[in-house]
Design a protein around this motif. Structure first.
Motif, short mmCIF file in Angstrom:
data_model
loop_
_atom_site.label_atom_id
_atom_site.label_comp_id
_atom_site.label_asym_id
_atom_site.label_seq_id
_atom_site.Cartn_x
_atom_site.Cartn_y
_atom_site.Cartn_z
N ASP A 165 47.41 35.65 -9.48
CA ASP A 165 48.48 35.96 -8.53
C ASP A 165 49.67 36.59 -9.25
O ASP A 165 50.29 37.54 -8.74
N ARG A 166 49.96 36.08 -10.43
CA ARG A 166 51.10 36.61 -11.20
C ARG A 166 50.87 38.06 -11.59
O ARG A 166 51.76 38.91 -11.45
N ARG B 275 51.22 40.28 -8.48
CA ARG B 275 52.62 40.52 -8.09
C ARG B 275 53.26 41.59 -8.95
O ARG B 275 54.03 42.43 -8.46
#
Length: 337
Positions: free
Chosen positions: A268-269, A272
């Motif tokens: 997810d990081r 993003r």
């Protein structure tokens, strides 16, 4: 679907593949009754990558000591944790990979217990090991191997009193072939669109983590580099921000392989970050696909199989769009080196 025979897939993976359950349980039970000290997962290229998910599964779910070794390095490194009490597991489609066969011979000579999954019968690897399952077909061999390795690894865990859900889990393994089939049908149009859009792209970053790290490594090296001659780099999500991020610009192809295990926040990081920089971000997320009948707690394990099947659809469409057969090689098995 392009170059996909549904009936053949179900026959090879579901009908014939699942039939090996009793054989696997018998030899794993026999090994456990005899006793062992640790498990070595050994391979080369695509087959060492195939082992990484099971290393992750064992390390995150079991106290069984596990070592994952590239066959050629294993042969020269004098691993001090290897002994006659080790269980060594190999996979090979052809059964002829020189480094894998040599490593299996070494393990056998030193008294370790050896297991192999091989597609082609009556090949050198099948004749070396103590226990061998020969599937008899290179077609869909990785799909079958992944499924059989679930049975092997989780049976060891069950016998180690660490996985009481084994019966439920293995019953759900039986649902996996149809889940794979439904997933590739749902994804095929996206695979075709990706191949059309990226037929001339000369560099891809592939990012993965947890039990999808092996697929990430394998697809970048064995498919994009070896089979399509496209520059690619496999990057672990946990390491992405320690160097590689500096090379991302607005036209960089970044492919994220998202699974459902504990490392998903790492992916997810990266997502993003990447969506702020590049216009060429591709996210392949197993969470987007239904696995009918498979419980939530086991989806994270089966994401390995689903993800690999999805990537295989990209391969087929890239082959057509680029007019570059997946079997074409410059050097691999074309010359001595």
């Amino acid at each position: 679907m392009l170059k996909y025979d549904e009936e053949l897939f179900l026959r090879l993976v579901e009908e014939e593949g699942l039939a090996y359950r009793e054989q696997i349980e018998n030899f794993v039970d026999e090994i456990c009754k005899k006793g062992y000290s640790n498990i070595f997962l050994i391979g080369a290229g695509g087959t060492i990558a195939m082992m990484y998910p099971y290393e992750y599964i064992l390390k995150s779910n079991s106290t069984i000591e596990v070592q994952v070794e590239i066959a050629a390095e294993f042969m020269v490194m004098n691993n001090k944790r290897f002994s006659k009490d080790s269980v060594c597991i190999f996979t090979s489609v052809s059964g002829t990979t020189e480094e894998t066969v040599a490593a299996a011979k070494l393990c056998k000579e030193r008294g370790a217990t050896t297991i192999a999954l091989v597609a082609e019968p009556n090949t050198p690897l099948t004749q070396v090991v103590d226990y061998c399952i020969t599937t008899g077909s290179e077609t869909h061999s990785f799909d079958t191997f992944f499924m059989l390795l679930y049975m092997v690894v989780f049976r060891f865990m069950y016998n180690n009193n660490e996985f009481p859900q084994y019966e439920q889990f293995t019953n759900e393994v039986a649902l996996l072939p149809k889940a794979i089939l439904n997933s590739v049908k749902a994804f095929d149009a996206k695979a075709e669109e990706f191949a059309s859009r990226h037929k001339d792209t000369d560099y891809h970053m592939m990012v993965g983590s947890g039990n999808l790290w092996g697929n990430t490594y394998s697809y970048a090296m064995c498919i994009l580099e070896e089979m399509q001659w496209i520059h690619a780099k496999s990057i672990h999500a946990a390491e992405f921000f320690h160097g590689t991020l500096e090379l991302v610009v607005e036209d960089t192809s970044v492919i994220l392989l998202k699974g459902e295990d504990e490392t998903r926040p790492l992916m997810d990081r990266v997502e993003r970050f990447a969506e702020k920089i590049t216009k060429q971000l591709t996210v392949i997320d197993t969470k987007d696909f239904e696995m009918e009948g498979i419980s939530e707690e086991f989806r994270k394990h089966f994401s390995v199989s689903i993800n690999w099947a999805l990537l295989s659809r990209i391969s087929v469409h890239l082959e057509r769009e680029r007019n570059h057969p997946l079997t074409l090689r410059r050097y691999y098995r074309q010359m001595a080196y």
